[in-house]
Design a protein around this motif. Structure first.
Motif, PDB file in Angstrom:
ATOM      1  N   ARG A  83      13.831   4.384   8.105  1.00 55.55           N
ATOM      2  CA  ARG A  83      12.731   3.582   8.651  1.00 55.55           C
ATOM      3  C   ARG A  83      12.274   4.161   9.976  1.00 55.55           C
ATOM      4  O   ARG A  83      11.081   4.295  10.249  1.00 55.55           O
ATOM      5  CB  ARG A  83      13.202   2.129   8.806  1.00 55.55           C
ATOM      6  CG  ARG A  83      12.135   1.194   9.375  1.00 55.55           C
ATOM      7  CD  ARG A  83      12.274   1.062  10.874  1.00 55.55           C
ATOM      8  NE  ARG A  83      11.220   0.275  11.467  1.00 55.55           N
ATOM      9  CZ  ARG A  83      10.894   0.319  12.752  1.00 55.55           C
ATOM     10  NH1 ARG A  83      11.553   1.104  13.570  1.00 55.55           N
ATOM     11  NH2 ARG A  83       9.915  -0.428  13.216  1.00 55.55           N
ATOM     12  N   ASP A  84      13.230   4.545  10.840  1.00 56.29           N
ATOM     13  CA  ASP A  84      12.878   5.125  12.138  1.00 56.29           C
ATOM     14  C   ASP A  84      12.182   6.473  11.978  1.00 56.29           C
ATOM     15  O   ASP A  84      11.202   6.776  12.673  1.00 56.29           O
ATOM     16  CB  ASP A  84      14.127   5.293  12.999  1.00 56.29           C
ATOM     17  CG  ASP A  84      14.615   3.970  13.578  1.00 56.29           C
ATOM     18  OD1 ASP A  84      13.906   2.953  13.422  1.00 56.29           O
ATOM     19  OD2 ASP A  84      15.712   3.956  14.193  1.00 56.29           O
ATOM     20  N   ILE A  93       9.636   6.272   0.771  1.00 52.76           N
ATOM     21  CA  ILE A  93      10.284   5.952  -0.508  1.00 52.76           C
ATOM     22  C   ILE A  93      11.776   5.696  -0.302  1.00 52.76           C
ATOM     23  O   ILE A  93      12.352   4.759  -0.877  1.00 52.76           O
ATOM     24  CB  ILE A  93      10.060   7.097  -1.515  1.00 52.76           C
ATOM     25  CG1 ILE A  93       8.562   7.164  -1.894  1.00 52.76           C
ATOM     26  CG2 ILE A  93      10.912   6.893  -2.765  1.00 52.76           C
ATOM     27  CD1 ILE A  93       8.214   8.343  -2.772  1.00 52.76           C
ATOM     28  N   ALA A  94      12.413   6.515   0.527  1.00 53.53           N
ATOM     29  CA  ALA A  94      13.848   6.330   0.809  1.00 53.53           C
ATOM     30  C   ALA A  94      14.099   4.975   1.466  1.00 53.53           C
ATOM     31  O   ALA A  94      15.053   4.261   1.107  1.00 53.53           O
ATOM     32  CB  ALA A  94      14.349   7.461   1.706  1.00 53.53           C
ATOM     33  N   THR A  95      13.243   4.622   2.414  1.00 55.06           N
ATOM     34  CA  THR A  95      13.381   3.325   3.086  1.00 55.06           C
ATOM     35  C   THR A  95      13.272   2.181   2.095  1.00 55.06           C
ATOM     36  O   THR A  95      14.045   1.209   2.142  1.00 55.06           O
ATOM     37  CB  THR A  95      12.286   3.160   4.169  1.00 55.06           C
ATOM     38  OG1 THR A  95      12.395   4.232   5.114  1.00 55.06           O
ATOM     39  CG2 THR A  95      12.433   1.830   4.898  1.00 55.06           C
ATOM     40  N   TYR A  96      12.341   2.317   1.160  1.00 56.54           N
ATOM     41  CA  TYR A  96      12.148   1.270   0.152  1.00 56.54           C
ATOM     42  C   TYR A  96      13.387   1.110  -0.725  1.00 56.54           C
ATOM     43  O   TYR A  96      13.863  -0.011  -0.960  1.00 56.54           O
ATOM     44  CB  TYR A  96      10.933   1.584  -0.711  1.00 56.54           C
ATOM     45  CG  TYR A  96      10.812   0.689  -1.920  1.00 56.54           C
ATOM     46  CD1 TYR A  96      10.491  -0.658  -1.779  1.00 56.54           C
ATOM     47  CD2 TYR A  96      11.047   1.182  -3.205  1.00 56.54           C
ATOM     48  CE1 TYR A  96      10.390  -1.499  -2.890  1.00 56.54           C
ATOM     49  CE2 TYR A  96      10.953   0.357  -4.312  1.00 56.54           C
ATOM     50  CZ  TYR A  96      10.630  -0.980  -4.150  1.00 56.54           C
ATOM     51  OH  TYR A  96      10.542  -1.800  -5.252  1.00 56.54           O
ATOM     52  N   GLY A 153       0.818  -1.220   0.000  1.00 58.20           N
ATOM     53  CA  GLY A 153       0.000   0.000   0.000  1.00 58.20           C
ATOM     54  C   GLY A 153       0.843   1.256   0.000  1.00 58.20           C
ATOM     55  O   GLY A 153       0.519   2.231  -0.688  1.00 58.20           O
ATOM     56  N   GLY A 154       1.927   1.233   0.744  1.00 55.68           N
ATOM     57  CA  GLY A 154       2.795   2.402   0.824  1.00 55.68           C
ATOM     58  C   GLY A 154       3.476   2.724  -0.488  1.00 55.68           C
ATOM     59  O   GLY A 154       3.534   3.892  -0.899  1.00 55.68           O
ATOM     60  N   ILE A 155       3.994   1.700  -1.144  1.00 53.18           N
ATOM     61  CA  ILE A 155       4.702   1.921  -2.415  1.00 53.18           C
ATOM     62  C   ILE A 155       3.746   2.413  -3.498  1.00 53.18           C
ATOM     63  O   ILE A 155       4.073   3.289  -4.299  1.00 53.18           O
ATOM     64  CB  ILE A 155       5.407   0.614  -2.868  1.00 53.18           C
ATOM     65  CG1 ILE A 155       6.531   0.282  -1.889  1.00 53.18           C
ATOM     66  CG2 ILE A 155       5.924   0.732  -4.286  1.00 53.18           C
ATOM     67  CD1 ILE A 155       7.562   1.377  -1.718  1.00 53.18           C
ATOM     68  N   ILE A 156       2.534   1.868  -3.523  1.00 54.58           N
ATOM     69  CA  ILE A 156       1.543   2.298  -4.511  1.00 54.58           C
ATOM     70  C   ILE A 156       1.101   3.735  -4.252  1.00 54.58           C
ATOM     71  O   ILE A 156       0.936   4.531  -5.182  1.00 54.58           O
ATOM     72  CB  ILE A 156       0.322   1.358  -4.493  1.00 54.58           C
ATOM     73  CG1 ILE A 156       0.715  -0.040  -4.993  1.00 54.58           C
ATOM     74  CG2 ILE A 156      -0.813   1.920  -5.348  1.00 54.58           C
ATOM     75  CD1 ILE A 156      -0.384  -1.077  -4.841  1.00 54.58           C
TER      76      ILE A 156
END
Length: 414
Positions: free
Chosen positions: A188-189, A353-356, A20-23
């Motif tokens: 992530r944090d 997005i950076a975490t991904y 869901g986050g990436i979309i």
């Protein structure tokens, strides 16, 4: 039993939160930016409105409101449907036509007896920003895309809270950012902490945006109608009729009556459309509890019906509040808070997005995997079904993703 349930749910929530986050993230960034810009609408449009609204007061040849109404009907291609009662002698008379995106404003100088100018809402710069914010400039299709993303945002907040909630570390975990480890852990944090501290505010903002959507919005209106928890039937005044006896009162006489009501905020008079229609006086105010609407017989001036905030149903009251909050209309504190929330949402999306990308492996989407022998718990299934009913586009998207995921698994795609 508790550990078994936790192990059963956690991998599934990780996966669906990730998907869901990436979309959603790219569109959420666009919504945050356009929302941030739109918060400056009043300041951006103020100079143009001030130029049209300000007039030089003179002592002779001032047109009556009735004469100005006639001039507006003569000079305007549109039919005047309302008039804003001027609050000072140095203020031009503002007539209104249409509603929502089709709304137009015509300004008349009663001393020069001329039309000063016209503002068509759908021709303004901020209208384009709002269209981009609400429908991505793609019409009804874009509205559904925005609704889908907003629905996923609700789910992302709920699942994010579950994933973030510290299993150890005590209260420090609610503030800790590990800056001495990898960039993936750092972002992530940051993402997790932003999501946690903004979660409640974001849910309120989403509640203010969803009523404007196609599917959820219409469903909300249907429930509101069935439960009779919207505006009272008399609010619009279409069923209320004037009794044609003698000559109608002039608009000037109605303005005097409207001023005597001392309504909070801006007073607006809805103009009668025909011989049996009524004058309707109401106010636009950030003090929602002071909202009133009064219908007057256009011949006698008698009050035929009066409604106040107390007559409005709970669902409409809730909708009015969250929508006003969404637009930062409750004063400076609300406006600044919405700027803060929009900025936080922007950072939340960027850190996602950076975490991904710090996590992503070359040649793979790096979607978290679920052990083959692990099936979703009944609690998770019930929660997804419930959210799918409340947020229909979310439900349809989950079904589609599930089908695609099954197909990819059979094809052995990572």
């Amino acid at each position: 039993m508790k550990n078994k349930t936790s192990k059963n749910i956690y991998p599934w929530i990780v996966k669906w939160h990730f998907i869901g986050g990436i979309i959603s993230a790219p569109i959420v960034i666009l919504l945050a930016l356009t929302g941030l810009i739109y918060l400056f609408k009043d300041k951006y449009e103020a100079p143009q409105k001030a130029a049209l609204a300000h007039i030089e007061q003179k002592t002779e040849n001032k047109m009556s409101f009735q004469q100005q109404w006639q001039l507006a009907k003569k000079e305007w291609k549109k039919v005047p449907s309302g008039m804003i009662v001027p609050q000072s002698a140095n203020e031009a008379t503002e007539f209104i036509s249409g509603k929502f995106s089709h709304k137009s404003h015509l300004y008349i100088d009663p001393f020069s007896q001329k039309v000063k100018g016209i503002i068509n809402i759908n021709e303004t710069d901020m209208f384009k920003v709002r269209k981009l914010h609400g429908e991505l400039l793609l019409g009804s299709y874009g509205t559904k895309v925005v609704e889908l993303v907003a629905s996923w945002m609700v789910v992302l907040i709920i699942t994010g809270l579950y994933l973030f909630w510290p299993r150890s570390g005590g209260i420090k975990a609610f503030f800790r950012v590990r800056i001495n480890q990898s960039k993936r852990i750092l972002f992530r944090d940051l993402h997790a902490l932003l999501g946690f501290w903004f979660s409640l505010l974001l849910l309120i903002v989403l509640a203010g945006g969803l009523p404007w959507t196609d599917v959820f919005g219409k469903s909300y209106q249907w429930v509101q109608k069935v439960t009779n928890s919207g505006y009272p039937k008399a609010w619009e005044g279409k069923a209320i009729k004037s009794t044609p006896v003698g000559e109608p009162l002039t608009l000037d006489e109605i303005v005097m009556k409207a001023k005597a009501m001392n309504l909070d905020g801006t007073t607006i008079i809805e103009l009668p459309e025909g011989p049996t229609s009524v004058y309707s006086v109401y106010n636009e105010t950030t003090n929602l509890s002071a909202m009133e609407k009064i219908h007057l017989d256009q011949y006698s001036g008698e009050v035929l019906k009066k409604n106040t905030w107390a007559d409005i149903g709970l669902m409409m009251k809730s909708r009015q509040w969250v929508m006003a909050f969404h637009q930062g209309e409750f004063g400076l504190w609300n406006w600044l808070l919405m700027i803060f929330i929009a900025t936080g949402l922007l950072l939340l999306s960027i850190t996602a997005i950076a975490t991904y990308f710090f996590r992503k492996k070359t040649g793979s989407l790096s979607v978290p995997k679920i052990p083959k022998n692990l099936s979703p718990s009944m609690a998770l299934v019930i929660a997804i079904v419930a959210l799918g009913v409340i947020l229909p586009l979310f439900g349809l998207s989950v079904l589609l993703i599930f089908i695609i995921d099954k197909f990819r698994s059979k094809q052995g795609v990572a």
